[in-house]
Write an enzyme that holds these catalytic residues in place. Sequence first.
Site, short mmCIF file in Angstrom:
data_model
loop_
_atom_site.label_atom_id
_atom_site.label_comp_id
_atom_site.label_asym_id
_atom_site.label_seq_id
_atom_site.Cartn_x
_atom_site.Cartn_y
_atom_site.Cartn_z
N THR A 30 0.82 -1.22 0.00
CA THR A 30 0.00 0.00 0.00
C THR A 30 0.85 1.27 0.00
O THR A 30 1.99 1.25 0.48
CB THR A 30 -0.90 -0.01 1.26
OG1 THR A 30 -1.49 1.27 1.43
CG2 THR A 30 -0.10 -0.30 2.52
N ASP A 31 0.26 2.37 -0.47
CA ASP A 31 0.95 3.66 -0.40
C ASP A 31 1.05 4.17 1.04
O ASP A 31 1.82 5.08 1.33
CB ASP A 31 0.25 4.71 -1.29
CG ASP A 31 -1.22 4.96 -0.93
OD1 ASP A 31 -1.74 4.34 0.01
OD2 ASP A 31 -1.85 5.81 -1.62
N GLU A 32 0.26 3.56 1.95
CA GLU A 32 0.23 4.07 3.33
C GLU A 32 1.56 3.85 4.05
O GLU A 32 1.82 4.48 5.07
CB GLU A 32 -0.92 3.42 4.10
CG GLU A 32 -2.25 3.67 3.41
CD GLU A 32 -3.48 3.36 4.25
OE1 GLU A 32 -3.40 3.37 5.47
OE2 GLU A 32 -4.53 3.09 3.63
N TYR A 91 -1.88 -0.57 10.93
CA TYR A 91 -2.01 -1.24 9.62
C TYR A 91 -0.81 -0.93 8.73
O TYR A 91 -0.15 -1.84 8.22
CB TYR A 91 -3.31 -0.78 8.93
CG TYR A 91 -3.33 -1.09 7.44
CD1 TYR A 91 -3.37 -2.41 6.98
CD2 TYR A 91 -3.29 -0.07 6.48
CE1 TYR A 91 -3.38 -2.71 5.62
CE2 TYR A 91 -3.31 -0.36 5.12
CZ TYR A 91 -3.34 -1.67 4.69
OH TYR A 91 -3.33 -1.97 3.34
N LYS A 124 2.19 -3.39 7.24
CA LYS A 124 2.46 -3.57 5.81
C LYS A 124 3.91 -3.18 5.49
O LYS A 124 4.58 -3.82 4.69
CB LYS A 124 1.49 -2.74 4.96
CG LYS A 124 0.05 -3.21 4.97
CD LYS A 124 -0.17 -4.60 4.39
CE LYS A 124 0.05 -4.66 2.89
NZ LYS A 124 -0.32 -6.01 2.35
N ASP A 150 -12.86 12.45 14.33
CA ASP A 150 -11.79 12.06 13.41
C ASP A 150 -11.13 10.75 13.87
O ASP A 150 -11.18 10.39 15.04
CB ASP A 150 -10.72 13.16 13.34
CG ASP A 150 -9.97 13.14 12.02
OD1 ASP A 150 -10.21 12.22 11.21
OD2 ASP A 150 -9.16 14.07 11.78
N GLY A 207 -4.71 9.85 14.66
CA GLY A 207 -3.51 9.77 13.81
C GLY A 207 -3.83 9.76 12.32
O GLY A 207 -3.06 9.24 11.52
P1 NAD Z 1 -9.57 -7.49 2.12
O1 NAD Z 1 -9.55 -7.24 3.60
O2 NAD Z 1 -10.81 -7.24 1.36
O3 NAD Z 1 -9.17 -9.01 1.83
C1 NAD Z 1 -8.16 -9.68 2.52
C2 NAD Z 1 -8.38 -11.18 2.34
O4 NAD Z 1 -7.32 -11.87 3.01
C3 NAD Z 1 -9.70 -11.69 2.93
O5 NAD Z 1 -10.37 -12.48 1.99
C4 NAD Z 1 -9.25 -12.50 4.13
O6 NAD Z 1 -10.13 -13.60 4.42
C5 NAD Z 1 -7.88 -12.98 3.68
N1 NAD Z 1 -7.01 -13.33 4.81
C6 NAD Z 1 -6.78 -12.60 5.94
N2 NAD Z 1 -5.95 -13.26 6.75
C7 NAD Z 1 -5.61 -14.42 6.11
C8 NAD Z 1 -4.73 -15.49 6.44
N3 NAD Z 1 -4.08 -15.53 7.58
N4 NAD Z 1 -4.62 -16.49 5.54
C9 NAD Z 1 -5.30 -16.48 4.37
N5 NAD Z 1 -6.14 -15.48 4.02
C10 NAD Z 1 -6.29 -14.46 4.88
O7 NAD Z 1 -8.36 -6.67 1.55
P2 NAD Z 1 -8.18 -5.99 0.12
O8 NAD Z 1 -8.74 -4.63 0.17
O9 NAD Z 1 -8.63 -6.93 -0.92
O10 NAD Z 1 -6.59 -5.84 0.07
C11 NAD Z 1 -5.76 -6.85 -0.51
C12 NAD Z 1 -4.32 -6.45 -0.37
O11 NAD Z 1 -4.11 -5.19 -1.00
C13 NAD Z 1 -3.87 -6.26 1.09
O12 NAD Z 1 -2.59 -6.78 1.22
C14 NAD Z 1 -3.89 -4.77 1.30
O13 NAD Z 1 -2.94 -4.37 2.27
C15 NAD Z 1 -3.51 -4.28 -0.09
N6 NAD Z 1 -4.03 -2.94 -0.41
C16 NAD Z 1 -5.36 -2.67 -0.38
C17 NAD Z 1 -5.82 -1.40 -0.72
C18 NAD Z 1 -7.29 -1.07 -0.75
O14 NAD Z 1 -7.64 0.07 -1.07
N7 NAD Z 1 -8.19 -2.01 -0.48
C19 NAD Z 1 -4.92 -0.40 -1.06
C20 NAD Z 1 -3.55 -0.69 -1.06
C21 NAD Z 1 -3.12 -1.98 -0.75
P1 TYD Z 2 -10.78 3.92 4.12
O1 TYD Z 2 -11.75 3.54 3.05
O2 TYD Z 2 -10.95 3.32 5.48
O3 TYD Z 2 -9.31 3.68 3.55
P2 TYD Z 2 -7.87 4.13 4.16
O4 TYD Z 2 -8.02 4.51 5.57
O5 TYD Z 2 -7.08 2.88 3.97
O6 TYD Z 2 -7.41 5.27 3.30
O7 TYD Z 2 -10.85 5.48 4.30
C1 TYD Z 2 -10.62 6.37 3.21
C2 TYD Z 2 -10.67 7.76 3.76
O8 TYD Z 2 -12.01 8.02 4.20
C3 TYD Z 2 -9.79 7.95 4.99
O9 TYD Z 2 -9.23 9.26 4.96
C4 TYD Z 2 -10.75 7.83 6.15
C5 TYD Z 2 -12.04 8.37 5.58
N1 TYD Z 2 -13.28 7.77 6.15
C6 TYD Z 2 -14.30 8.61 6.58
O10 TYD Z 2 -14.21 9.86 6.53
N2 TYD Z 2 -15.44 8.03 7.08
C7 TYD Z 2 -15.59 6.67 7.18
O11 TYD Z 2 -16.64 6.20 7.68
C8 TYD Z 2 -14.52 5.83 6.71
C9 TYD Z 2 -14.63 4.34 6.78
C10 TYD Z 2 -13.39 6.43 6.19
#
Ligand code: NAD
Ligand code: TYD
Length: 352
Positions: free
Chosen positions: A133-135, A159, A163, A290, A293
């Site tokens: 992730t970019d985070e 989180y 990562k 909010d 952090g």
């Molecule tokens: P998600 O939470 O929707 O899915 C995660 C999946 O991993 C789930 O299906 C869960 O059951 C499975 N899982 C968790 N623990 C496990 C374990 N111990 N063994 C096997 N499976 C397990 O997440 P996502 O949004 O699909 O993200 C996928 C990846 O992309 C992650 O690594 C996340 O850090 C990265 N990512 C996500 C975003 C985003 O915007 N969603 C952005 C940047 C990076």
């Molecule tokens: P989120 O979808 O949780 O992704 P991330 O924290 O990984 O960026 O949140 C996206 C942005 O939206 C983040 O700045 C937090 C904000 N947010 C709200 O303002 N209200 C909400 O209920 C949620 C879930 C997120």
Amino acid sequence: MTILVTGAAGFIGSNFVLDWLGQSTEEVVSLDLLTYAGNLENLSSLNQNPHHHFVKGNIGDRDLVLTLLKKHDIRAVIHFAAESHVDRSIHGPGDFIETNIVGTYNVLESVRSYWNDLDEPSKKSFRFLHVSTDEVYGSLNDKASAFTENHPYEPNSPYSASKAASDHLVRAWFHTYGLPVLTTNCSNNYGPYHFPEKLIPLCILNALNDKPLPIYGDGKQIRDWLYVKDHCSAIREVLKQGHIGETYNVGGWNEKTNLEVVETLCAILDELKPKSDGKSYADQITFVKDRPGHDRRYAIDASKLERDLGWRPEETFETGLRKTVIWYLEHETWVNHVVSGEYQHWVEKQYS
Ligand code: NAD
Ligand code: TYD
């Protein structure tokens, strides 16, 4: 040959598997523990597909992962499995340490053991692609340049710290053991099958159910938004052409404040599903406490991916968001099943 996808029942993992099998007959083994975020219904359209094999299991189970790698002659692992929600990591960081750090370490060890025993050509062509992730780069002020791959790691939430640690492990397994790894750091994804604890799906469902649309703080935090199918195509490209040991940033070139995101979403809903009282969904926007952090701004510079591998996202934020809203409107059964599960308890804890 076959690929192994971890976290395949989650949001991005399931989109990736569906996308992959939509354009290839190369077999996929999907491994997922089916935590609260894993939803097998995301993959239900593949039930009769002979090229897809789903295995319920933990990435931390080294024997299981090694057995799968050997049994299916895996040529690449795409590692999505993780705990992924920042707010959950604030309430309980333990699962994030266990899955994202220890889990990734265990996967790396299973993969290393398998890879060591491959013949030379297979060893050379094998890939471990780590999805991050970019985070991990921390927070930017409004004037700072977008994150490049050389930006220092400055994670701020449990989180993002977990990562970041997993990225470091992957890097070390390349430098120390020569494991052929690739890492992608992407921005906020959105699209179909997104679990409604994250901003966009939460607001779509709350809007339709006449509930508040919760905006943390002043709503001026900025994220870069990437349509999930563009993310899938970027991963395919990195897997195909990426240079081992390298990191690639993946972004949508779509910086938006959270308020802009929710207002755009409301405008699309006003058009596609107008409220019976003639009011706008935007009236449901509610400012709430909010996030502790809360990172102010993320912005991805994805020019390396374009320059080196020729990838650019296809969707603008407006086109991607419209597709997403339409998907949620057309998938009521999926939504109802998700909403009736454990997710309810989470919502009570977070917003009570
Ligand atoms: P998600 O939470 O929707 O899915 C995660 C999946 O991993 C789930 O299906 C869960 O059951 C499975 N899982 C968790 N623990 C496990 C374990 N111990 N063994 C096997 N499976 C397990 O997440 P996502 O949004 O699909 O993200 C996928 C990846 O992309 C992650 O690594 C996340 O850090 C990265 N990512 C996500 C975003 C985003 O915007 N969603 C952005 C940047 C990076
Ligand atoms: P989120 O979808 O949780 O992704 P991330 O924290 O990984 O960026 O949140 C996206 C942005 O939206 C983040 O700045 C937090 C904000 N947010 C709200 O303002 N209200 C909400 O209920 C949620 C879930 C997120």
